[in-house]
Design a protein around this motif. Structure first.
Motif, PDB file in Angstrom:
ATOM      1  N   TYR A 202       0.507   9.371   6.351  1.00 13.68           N
ATOM      2  CA  TYR A 202       1.374   9.963   7.372  1.00 13.68           C
ATOM      3  C   TYR A 202       2.769   9.348   7.306  1.00 13.68           C
ATOM      4  O   TYR A 202       3.778  10.037   7.411  1.00 13.68           O
ATOM      5  N   ARG A 203       2.836   8.021   7.108  1.00 13.97           N
ATOM      6  CA  ARG A 203       4.134   7.351   7.110  1.00 13.97           C
ATOM      7  C   ARG A 203       4.987   7.767   5.924  1.00 13.97           C
ATOM      8  O   ARG A 203       6.202   7.886   6.039  1.00 13.97           O
ATOM      9  N   SER A 204       4.339   7.974   4.772  1.00 14.91           N
ATOM     10  CA  SER A 204       5.178   8.295   3.615  1.00 14.91           C
ATOM     11  C   SER A 204       5.369   9.802   3.436  1.00 14.91           C
ATOM     12  O   SER A 204       6.361  10.230   2.871  1.00 14.91           O
ATOM     13  N   ARG A 205       4.411  10.624   3.909  1.00 13.13           N
ATOM     14  CA  ARG A 205       4.553  12.069   3.746  1.00 13.13           C
ATOM     15  C   ARG A 205       4.256  12.789   5.061  1.00 13.13           C
ATOM     16  O   ARG A 205       3.258  13.513   5.172  1.00 13.13           O
ATOM     17  N   PRO A 206       5.101  12.593   6.072  1.00 16.55           N
ATOM     18  CA  PRO A 206       4.774  13.141   7.402  1.00 16.55           C
ATOM     19  C   PRO A 206       4.580  14.648   7.423  1.00 16.55           C
ATOM     20  O   PRO A 206       3.738  15.154   8.161  1.00 16.55           O
ATOM     21  N   LYS A 207       5.329  15.366   6.613  1.00 16.10           N
ATOM     22  CA  LYS A 207       5.242  16.832   6.696  1.00 16.10           C
ATOM     23  C   LYS A 207       3.932  17.339   6.118  1.00 16.10           C
ATOM     24  O   LYS A 207       3.252  18.169   6.703  1.00 16.10           O
TER      25      LYS A 207
ATOM     26  N   MET B 166       0.854  -1.175   0.000  1.00 11.05           N
ATOM     27  CA  MET B 166       0.000   0.000   0.000  1.00 11.05           C
ATOM     28  C   MET B 166       0.890   1.224   0.000  1.00 11.05           C
ATOM     29  O   MET B 166       1.890   1.277   0.705  1.00 11.05           O
ATOM     30  N   LYS B 167       0.497   2.197  -0.806  1.00  5.77           N
ATOM     31  CA  LYS B 167       1.300   3.412  -0.875  1.00  5.77           C
ATOM     32  C   LYS B 167       0.382   4.605  -0.741  1.00  5.77           C
ATOM     33  O   LYS B 167      -0.702   4.644  -1.310  1.00  5.77           O
ATOM     34  N   GLY B 168       0.845   5.573  -0.004  1.00  8.67           N
ATOM     35  CA  GLY B 168       0.077   6.806   0.091  1.00  8.67           C
ATOM     36  C   GLY B 168       0.923   7.944  -0.428  1.00  8.67           C
ATOM     37  O   GLY B 168       2.140   7.927  -0.311  1.00  8.67           O
ATOM     38  N   SER B 169       0.286   8.914  -1.050  1.00  4.18           N
ATOM     39  CA  SER B 169       1.054  10.066  -1.510  1.00  4.18           C
ATOM     40  C   SER B 169       0.139  11.279  -1.534  1.00  4.18           C
ATOM     41  O   SER B 169      -1.079  11.163  -1.356  1.00  4.18           O
ATOM     42  N   ILE B 170       0.740  12.409  -1.706  1.00  4.71           N
ATOM     43  CA  ILE B 170      -0.053  13.635  -1.820  1.00  4.71           C
ATOM     44  C   ILE B 170       0.357  14.334  -3.106  1.00  4.71           C
ATOM     45  O   ILE B 170       1.532  14.670  -3.290  1.00  4.71           O
ATOM     46  N   VAL B 171      -0.592  14.485  -4.024  1.00  3.75           N
ATOM     47  CA  VAL B 171      -0.300  15.140  -5.301  1.00  3.75           C
ATOM     48  C   VAL B 171      -1.144  16.404  -5.385  1.00  3.75           C
ATOM     49  O   VAL B 171      -2.375  16.336  -5.273  1.00  3.75           O
TER      50      VAL B 171
ATOM     51  N   LYS C  68     -17.329   7.965   6.571  1.00  2.00           N
ATOM     52  CA  LYS C  68     -16.298   8.870   7.064  1.00  2.00           C
ATOM     53  C   LYS C  68     -15.525   8.257   8.225  1.00  2.00           C
ATOM     54  O   LYS C  68     -15.169   8.939   9.190  1.00  2.00           O
ATOM     55  N   THR C  69     -15.320   6.952   8.174  1.00  3.68           N
ATOM     56  CA  THR C  69     -14.471   6.309   9.170  1.00  3.68           C
ATOM     57  C   THR C  69     -13.335   5.616   8.438  1.00  3.68           C
ATOM     58  O   THR C  69     -13.560   4.818   7.538  1.00  3.68           O
ATOM     59  N   ASP C  70     -12.125   5.927   8.831  1.00  4.36           N
ATOM     60  CA  ASP C  70     -10.957   5.405   8.129  1.00  4.36           C
ATOM     61  C   ASP C  70     -10.558   4.046   8.705  1.00  4.36           C
ATOM     62  O   ASP C  70      -9.498   3.888   9.287  1.00  4.36           O
ATOM     63  N   SER C  71     -11.437   3.062   8.530  1.00  2.00           N
ATOM     64  CA  SER C  71     -11.201   1.758   9.147  1.00  2.00           C
ATOM     65  C   SER C  71      -9.964   1.066   8.609  1.00  2.00           C
ATOM     66  O   SER C  71      -9.378   0.224   9.268  1.00  2.00           O
ATOM     67  N   PHE C  72      -9.581   1.377   7.385  1.00  2.00           N
ATOM     68  CA  PHE C  72      -8.472   0.643   6.782  1.00  2.00           C
ATOM     69  C   PHE C  72      -7.135   1.342   7.000  1.00  2.00           C
ATOM     70  O   PHE C  72      -6.104   0.861   6.569  1.00  2.00           O
ATOM     71  N   GLY C  73      -7.159   2.493   7.661  1.00  2.00           N
ATOM     72  CA  GLY C  73      -5.919   3.150   8.019  1.00  2.00           C
ATOM     73  C   GLY C  73      -5.200   3.833   6.866  1.00  2.00           C
ATOM     74  O   GLY C  73      -3.976   3.859   6.839  1.00  2.00           O
ATOM     75  N   PHE C  74      -5.932   4.398   5.929  1.00  2.00           N
ATOM     76  CA  PHE C  74      -5.267   5.101   4.816  1.00  2.00           C
ATOM     77  C   PHE C  74      -4.523   6.341   5.307  1.00  2.00           C
ATOM     78  O   PHE C  74      -3.467   6.683   4.788  1.00  2.00           O
ATOM     79  N   GLY C  75      -5.089   7.001   6.302  1.00  2.00           N
ATOM     80  CA  GLY C  75      -4.448   8.205   6.831  1.00  2.00           C
ATOM     81  C   GLY C  75      -3.066   7.891   7.391  1.00  2.00           C
ATOM     82  O   GLY C  75      -2.098   8.608   7.148  1.00  2.00           O
ATOM     83  N   ASP C  76      -2.982   6.760   8.135  1.00  2.00           N
ATOM     84  CA  ASP C  76      -1.704   6.321   8.683  1.00  2.00           C
ATOM     85  C   ASP C  76      -0.672   6.124   7.589  1.00  2.00           C
ATOM     86  O   ASP C  76       0.497   6.470   7.746  1.00  2.00           O
ATOM     87  N   MET C  77      -1.157   5.544   6.482  1.00  2.00           N
ATOM     88  CA  MET C  77      -0.271   5.247   5.367  1.00  2.00           C
ATOM     89  C   MET C  77       0.316   6.526   4.780  1.00  2.00           C
ATOM     90  O   MET C  77       1.498   6.602   4.468  1.00  2.00           O
TER      91      MET C  77
ATOM     92  N   MET D  41       7.201  -3.538  10.901  1.00  2.00           N
ATOM     93  CA  MET D  41       8.222  -2.598  10.455  1.00  2.00           C
ATOM     94  C   MET D  41       7.678  -1.184  10.260  1.00  2.00           C
ATOM     95  O   MET D  41       8.388  -0.195  10.393  1.00  2.00           O
ATOM     96  N   SER D  42       6.382  -1.089   9.935  1.00  2.00           N
ATOM     97  CA  SER D  42       5.843   0.238   9.625  1.00  2.00           C
ATOM     98  C   SER D  42       5.805   1.139  10.860  1.00  2.00           C
ATOM     99  O   SER D  42       5.548   2.329  10.757  1.00  2.00           O
ATOM    100  N   ARG D  43       6.056   0.566  12.045  1.00  4.25           N
ATOM    101  CA  ARG D  43       5.948   1.388  13.259  1.00  4.25           C
ATOM    102  C   ARG D  43       7.102   2.359  13.430  1.00  4.25           C
ATOM    103  O   ARG D  43       7.013   3.272  14.235  1.00  4.25           O
ATOM    104  N   THR D  44       8.206   2.139  12.709  1.00  4.18           N
ATOM    105  CA  THR D  44       9.285   3.119  12.808  1.00  4.18           C
ATOM    106  C   THR D  44       9.125   4.220  11.761  1.00  4.18           C
ATOM    107  O   THR D  44       9.838   5.205  11.782  1.00  4.18           O
ATOM    108  N   ALA D  45       8.180   4.032  10.836  1.00  5.27           N
ATOM    109  CA  ALA D  45       7.943   5.061   9.819  1.00  5.27           C
ATOM    110  C   ALA D  45       7.028   6.130  10.400  1.00  5.27           C
ATOM    111  O   ALA D  45       6.221   5.842  11.274  1.00  5.27           O
ATOM    112  N   PRO D  46       7.101   7.372   9.991  1.00  2.86           N
ATOM    113  CA  PRO D  46       8.096   7.933   9.078  1.00  2.86           C
ATOM    114  C   PRO D  46       9.449   8.118   9.744  1.00  2.86           C
ATOM    115  O   PRO D  46       9.532   8.649  10.840  1.00  2.86           O
TER     116      PRO D  46
END
Lengths: 401, 362
Positions: A352-357, A279-284, A341-350, B170-175
């Motif tokens: 956040y992990r790839s684009r924290p800023k 799974m990949k998340g990004s912001i375009v 409007k419930t993010d049950s699958f955790g897309f927001g987390d995804m 592993m995803s817990r250390t991200a970002p």
């Protein structure tokens, strides 16, 4: 003589070593196997399933009088801890909660919010985090814990193993423990889910000893999909099919049947036995996007297709149809969560992990603005390996007869 | 004046450094690291270890100037009688305080995780009794005991680290590196406070090491080794529990051990893992208490320090009951008060001593 004195003193010291200060012998404890929490007004009702040791230890079966468990309920003070101790009002011993296997949350409490009830469970030193948490669908936790089960002496044992077996072999439900639940509750980019459990049949008859003596019990406990939570409040239910999508997206698929329609008509079921997801998340341009790539290996389990499956091209078609089918129900499940409007699958987390800023900019409005219109690409790649002990089905030939 | 006649080998010295560095920090450090630099806590830890090694190098080079003198003795020598005695007395009180804090940590751990109804005094007394016995037997016996215990500690630790591997996400250390450099450096202050700044205590032990020429290298190696263990535990806490859980739990490494679940039969072994904590904390307490007593004896030029053991044990027992009113205070203290306080003794005074010694060409 000196040796004798030394020896005596040593043995006397041994006597001191055998017990600890606040020991509790087994006969002073009631071992709880499941807890149920309901809320009526502003008070909790705690139901405790207590194992009756005299019944479960007899190998030859029980004498027909004693029940394997006793479920007590107490309508009590404002906090759970007080309620748990208040059980001694009606039980003969102190309730020992280290070995609970299941925590059942009543629907009413779930709709009001479960978080306040959870603090005690993660704080108490005797409590472990490895029990499963489920939510009662269309009933109270108290009722669930009263149902006796024919196959297992202790109903909570039944619920525990049934949940493990169902997640593994069916995929229409999922195991959530306290740790997972709190993790999802705290994450700004994920909402929790809990396995839903329903009573099928007559609740009152299910609480009788006779429930276990019937071929078709008057009441059965049945897992049915998931409860979808918005933060800590139950808002809707996911069907077993949508739950399979959840399990696919969380990488929890172990061995799961997926039904589909064949390329040329008819129905087939394949059994997924290995599955992975990326799974990949990004912001375009300020708009969050997500992509899901599912790779799975499957066997043909049940083939009721019109067209034979005897050549490679047909096999390819079959794989494609399976992939399309899986994509479709995953998309449908995501769509439903977006509508809720419930993010049950955790897309927001995804994201956040790839684009924290960039996530920081959108996290406040994530669930209200961004998530409902999140574009998710779902691609499934299914490889069908085996076909079981036969290749083609005998069904098409039968029709030619 | 030679009060301690016992000698310990270089290997025993290294083992003592490792056990001292792991004791109590193994319980406290992961949660403190995760609360400041969150999922990057393990990077903070690595950063802290690197700075900690510089401190160890400072201590070792200070000790090399005065190979047969303890910290107390050479601070009097360097700073002269007046100021020297004041500094020496401060060091003695620092060691005594560490001993009390360590005793408090283990008492707190046992009483909140396993024996909630046992009076904490009972736990402290039992623990202190063994310490008194150990000190009376002397440093040599303590050194040999550490040699016996270290394999157990390492095997159990290794086992725990391997047993939680299947639970890693592993995803817990991200970002990765989401937190600013300031946050990460700030997070590493905890691991500097516990244990690295406290390692100054080994300046009391070093004169008793038989093979002094290799002691500096051994000191550095042992400090590095234990730093890596602490980092590994912090990383696993974050990977398995998530940074939030790690920060919120009082003893995250114990919670980590609770997660061990192999098959359906190998589970609920956390109390076996707690033995690691007991052993390491026992040695930490032993060393700090020993340093305090030896320091007091040398400060007042006593012929023997044995008569001090029992009265000081009582003092430590009382202080340990008074230092922390509750767990929240303890967490706050070890994160905010302890590092600056310890750096007075672990950084400021050693640097002062080194500078003055260099100027006076001692």
């Amino acid at each position: 003589m000196r040796h004798l004195v030394k020896l005596t003193v040593t043995f006397m010291a041994l006597l001191l070593l055998t017990g600890c200060w606040s020991r509790k012998e087994l006969n002073e404890l009631s071992i709880a196997s499941a807890l149920g929490i309901d809320k009526h007004g502003d008070k909790y009702t705690l139901s405790v399933q207590i194992v009756n040791p005299s019944v479960i230890t007899t190998v030859t079966g029980n004498n027909g009088i004693a029940l394997p468990v006793v479920t007590r309920d107490i309508t009590s003070t404002e906090t759970l801890f007080a309620a748990l101790r208040e059980v001694t009002r009606i039980a003969s011993r102190k309730v020992y909660a280290s070995h609970i296997q299941m925590l059942v949350i009543g629907e009413e409490l779930a709709r009001e919010g479960i978080a306040p009830a959870l603090d005690f469970l993660s704080r108490d030193h005797a409590m472990r985090t490895d029990f499963f948490i489920i939510v009662a669908k269309q009933t109270t936790a108290e009722n669930i814990l009263k149902i006796l089960t024919p196959l297992d002496n202790i109903p909570s044992d039944h619920l525990h193993s049934s949940l493990i077996a169902a997640e593994k072999n069916w995929g229409g439900t999922t195991q959530i423990n306290l740790h997972d639940l709190i993790y999802d509750l705290l994450s700004p980019g994920a909402d929790p889910v809990l396995a839903a459990l329903r009573i099928k049949g007559d609740t009152r008859a299910g609480a009788l000893k006779s429930n276990t003596a019937r071929i078709t019990p008057a009441a059965l406990l049945s897992y049915e999909g998931l409860g979808a939570f918005d933060n800590d409040r139950l808002v809707s239910w996911y069907t077993p099919q949508e739950t399979k999508a959840y399990n696919f997206l969380k990488g929890k698929i172990k061995s799961v049947p997926v039904s589909m329609s064949c390329p040329g008509g008819g129905k087939a079921t394949i059994e997924i036995f290995r599955s992975g997801r990326k799974m990949k998340g990004s912001i375009v341009d300020g708009q969050p996007q997500a992509s899901v790539h599912i790779k799975a290996e499957a066997n043909v389990a049940d083939l009721e297709c019109e067209r034979p499956l005897s050549n490679l091209a047909a096999m390819k078609d079959m794989e494609q149809a399976a992939a399309q089918n899986i994509e479709a129900f995953i998309k449908a499940a995501i769509h439903k969560s977006q509508q809720l409007k419930t993010d049950s699958f955790g897309f927001g987390d995804m994201i956040y992990r790839s684009r924290p800023k960039q996530w920081k900019k959108i996290s406040k409005e994530w669930k209200s603005v961004y998530f409902p219109k999140l574009k998710v690409d779902v691609v499934a790649n299914i490889k069908i390996g085996g076909t079981g002990s036969v290749t083609d089905s005998f069904l098409p030939k039968m029709k030619e007869k | 004046m030679q009060m301690e006649k016992g000698k310990i080998s270089l290997y025993q010295f290294k083992v003592l450094v490792v056990l001292f560095s792991l004791g109590s920090s193994i319980l406290i450090v992961p949660s403190a690291l995760a609360s400041v630099s969150r999922q990057d806590g393990w990077i903070s830890s690595l950063f802290g270890v690197a700075c900690g090694l510089l401190l160890v190098w400072l201590y070792a080079s200070l000790a090399q100037r005065f190979p047969d003198k303890t910290l107390i003795e050479f601070s009097i020598l360097i700073l002269g009688k007046g100021l020297g005695h004041v500094v020496a007395f401060l060091y003695f009180s620092f060691f005594l305080l560490i001993a009390s804090l360590v005793l408090c940590t283990i008492g707190d751990f046992i009483s909140s995780m396993t024996l909630p109804e046992t009076p904490i005094e009972a736990i402290h007394i039992v623990f202190m009794l063994i310490i008194v016995m150990g000190i009376k037997l002397g440093l040599e016996v303590v050194g040999r005991a550490s040699e016996i215990f270290i394999p157990w500690v390492l095997v159990m630790l290794g086992f725990m680290l391997v047993a939680v591997l299947p639970l890693i996400d592993m995803s817990r250390t991200a970002p990765f590196l989401e937190n600013s450099i300031r946050q990460i450096a700030g997070g590493s202050i905890t691991i500097l406070g516990i244990p690295y700044l406290e390692l100054v205590i080994f300046l009391m032990i070093l004169p008793a090491v038989s093979n002094r020429s290799k002691a500096t290298k051994g000191f550095l190696n042992a400090a590095l080794f234990s730093g890596l263990i602490l980092t590994a535990i912090t990383l696993l806490c974050i990977l398995v529990l998530g940074h939030d859980f790690t920060a919120r739990h009082s003893f995250p490494s114990y919670t980590l051990a609770k997660q061990i679940h192999i098959g359906d039969f190998f589970q609920r072994v956390e109390i076996v893992m707690a033995v690691i904590w007991f052993v390491t904390i026992f040695f930490k307490l032993m060393i700090s208490f020993y340093a305090a007593i030896l320091g007091f004896g040398q400060l007042f030029r006593l012929k023997s320090h044995r008569s001090l053991v029992t009265p000081f044990a009582m003092i430590v027992f009382v202080i340990s009951l008074l230092v922390f009113p509750n767990v929240i205070y303890f967490k706050d203290f070890s994160a905010h008060t302890w590092p600056p306080f310890a750096s007075t003794f672990g950084l400021l005074l050693p640097v002062l001593l080194a500078v003055v010694a260099a100027i006076r060409k001692l």
